[in-house]
Design a protein around this motif. Structure first.
Motif, PDB file in Angstrom:
ATOM      1  N   ASP A  54     -45.208 -36.052   0.920  1.00 13.58           N
ATOM      2  CA  ASP A  54     -44.786 -34.962   0.042  1.00 13.58           C
ATOM      3  C   ASP A  54     -44.997 -35.329  -1.423  1.00 13.58           C
ATOM      4  O   ASP A  54     -44.916 -36.503  -1.808  1.00 13.58           O
ATOM      5  N   ASN A 105     -43.658 -23.204  -1.777  1.00 15.32           N
ATOM      6  CA  ASN A 105     -44.208 -24.545  -1.604  1.00 15.32           C
ATOM      7  C   ASN A 105     -45.358 -24.738  -2.576  1.00 15.32           C
ATOM      8  O   ASN A 105     -46.310 -23.952  -2.581  1.00 15.32           O
ATOM      9  N   ASP A 118     -43.874 -29.918   0.329  1.00  8.89           N
ATOM     10  CA  ASP A 118     -43.085 -30.241   1.527  1.00  8.89           C
ATOM     11  C   ASP A 118     -43.970 -30.056   2.747  1.00  8.89           C
ATOM     12  O   ASP A 118     -44.183 -28.941   3.217  1.00  8.89           O
ATOM     13  N   ASP A 142     -43.055 -28.065   6.062  1.00  8.13           N
ATOM     14  CA  ASP A 142     -43.150 -26.606   6.132  1.00  8.13           C
ATOM     15  C   ASP A 142     -44.326 -26.170   7.004  1.00  8.13           C
ATOM     16  O   ASP A 142     -45.290 -26.922   7.216  1.00  8.13           O
TER      17      ASP A 142
END
Length: 463
Positions: free
Chosen positions: A371, A403, A449, A452
């Motif tokens: 990330d 995101n 992230d 996700d």
């Protein structure tokens, strides 16, 4: 009568009485006309447009349209030089043919002949041969990657944006990212050439609980490095200079159209909108449903790529959009996909001269391993060559969280990313960027992230 066709006849008689007495008709008897034996005209066949180079790797040509009472007429283009990459066509109903995958600076030779559709086809005489030489191989793509943020000087009108301070020169073709970050309202935003009258803007839907709703468009800079931009609201609509193409010729458009049917890829003829044979087109796919995600897609005519995206709902108004490039065929056609009538399309523009050779793809290339970190992504396994420019699509499928996702050339320090908003109740929210690969076909990718539901897609590449 028509050639090679069965006809049925009966006969009956009558006398010459004042009131003639008419006999019963005979049983039917059949007879079939002889097959037509004439080949289509003109015979020998001729070229309406002689073979000519489209690029360093492709040659196009058009036969004179044939005429025959037993149609349709078919055409066979024969490459006779034997040079590497030269390929003959099969028998086809289109009088247009493009031979691709050729060597640069090489002469190829072509003939054409025609046949009709009789049971035993009548084949005409081969045309005189015609030669064409492919263009010299380009030195490389004249492409510069950027990530420069700028805003409109006022809201709700078309205003100039001077990009010369970012290295933009006269006639450069620019890839511009556009965002709406307003959480409760859709906003109009767009870009166009300076002095244009085309109302080239899209109503980007609200960004819901955070992030951005985004799109990208190409636009040509004027002699002073200026374009025009439109922002419904200067604080919600922000623009990004993503890249500069120094080669090629781009014609801007903003013409909407719909698919002929839903649920499958179908042909779409863009020749009436000015698109010529084998030209590259930029298409915006729009979902204007406020409550349901729907698949929409674009690909080259005859492609087997399942090149479509589940575009999420447009929430309380506006459109959710996705932009892709595709190559038209010799008749100016592409294929489009609409799951539902809420999907429509906008022709944003087309290249009359492309900046390079484009190869269509639709490949999921995976996520970064960590990330919030820029990490290398090797595209050689997806067929991308060294020093190419990849067209990348970043899709966020998380229904409750935005995101940050991005791509950049390997070794770059630009924080080149979009804060792609949540996809609400389903589907994907998407952002597109081009990115330069290095000498090993490596780029860098970023994801806020990786847990996700989000994906990076390779849409294609230029070389």
């Amino acid at each position: 009568l028509d050639a090679d066709t069965q006809y049925t006849y009966t006969v009956q008689m009558r006398d010459s009485a004042t009131t003639p007495n008419v006999g019963t008709a005979s049983s039917g008897a059949n007879a079939t006309t002889d097959e037509e034996t004439d080949a289509p005209t003109p015979n020998p066949a001729t070229f309406a447009s002689a073979p000519s180079a489209d690029s360093s790797s492709a040659i196009s040509m058009t036969a004179t349209t044939g005429s025959d009472q037993t149609g349709p007429v078919e055409y066979y283009f024969d490459e006779t030089s034997g040079e590497n990459g030269g390929t003959s066509s099969s028998w086809q109903t289109s009088p247009n043919y493009t031979d691709s995958g050729l060597d640069a600076s090489t002469q190829y030779t072509y003939t054409v002949q025609m046949r009709d559709s009789a049971t035993t086809p009548n084949v005409g005489t081969v045309s005189d041969p015609e030669n064409a030489t492919t263009d010299a191989a380009p030195d490389g793509l004249n492409y510069t990657e950027k990530y420069q943020e700028f805003t409109a000087s006022s809201s709700d009108s078309w205003v100039d944006a001077d990009l010369s301070g970012y290295g933009v020169a006269s006639g450069d073709i620019l890839e511009i990212g556009i965002r709406n970050s307003r959480g409760g309202n859709e906003r109009w935003a767009g870009v166009r050439a300076n002095g244009s009258s085309v109302n080239r803007r899209v109503q980007l839907h609200e960004a819901e609980s955070g992030g951005w709703d985004t799109t990208t468009m190409h636009v040509v800079a004027d002699a002073d490095g200026k374009i025009e931009i439109y922002a419904d609201h200067t604080s919600n609509n922000v623009f990004y200079l993503l890249s500069i193409w120094e080669d090629g010729s781009y014609t801007e458009k903003y013409t909407s159209f719909t698919a002929n049917s839903t649920g499958s890829f179908v042909d779409e003829d863009l020749s009436g909108l000015g698109v010529g044979a084998n030209q590259m087109v930029e298409i915006m796919i729009r979902n204007n449903s406020s409550g349901t995600e729907y698949y929409g897609g674009v690909r080259a005519n005859g492609s087997s790529n399942d090149r479509r995206v589940d575009i999420h709902e447009a929430e309380s108004g506006g459109d959710d959009v996705c932009v892709m490039i595709a190559q038209a065929d010799g008749d100016g056609k592409i294929e489009v996909y609409a799951e539902n009538g809420s999907i429509d399309y906008v022709l944003l523009g087309y290249w009359t001269t492309a900046p390079g050779t484009y190869t269509e793809k639709f490949t999921s290339v995976g996520k970064p391993a960590s990330d919030n970190t820029w990490l290398d992504l090797d595209l050689t396994g997806s067929g991308v060559p060294d020093d190419a420019v990849a067209e990348m699509l970043m899709c966020n499928g998380n229904g409750s969280s935005e995101n940050y996702m991005g791509v950049r050339t390997n070794g770059s320090s630009d924080n080149r990313r979009f804060d792609i908003q949540e996809s609400e109740s389903g589907g994907r929210d998407c952002g597109r960027m081009h990115v330069l690969t290095d000498a090993g076909a490596v780029i860098e990718q970023y994801m806020e992230d990786r847990s996700d539901t989000a994906e990076f897609y390779l849409l294609g590449y230029w070389e």
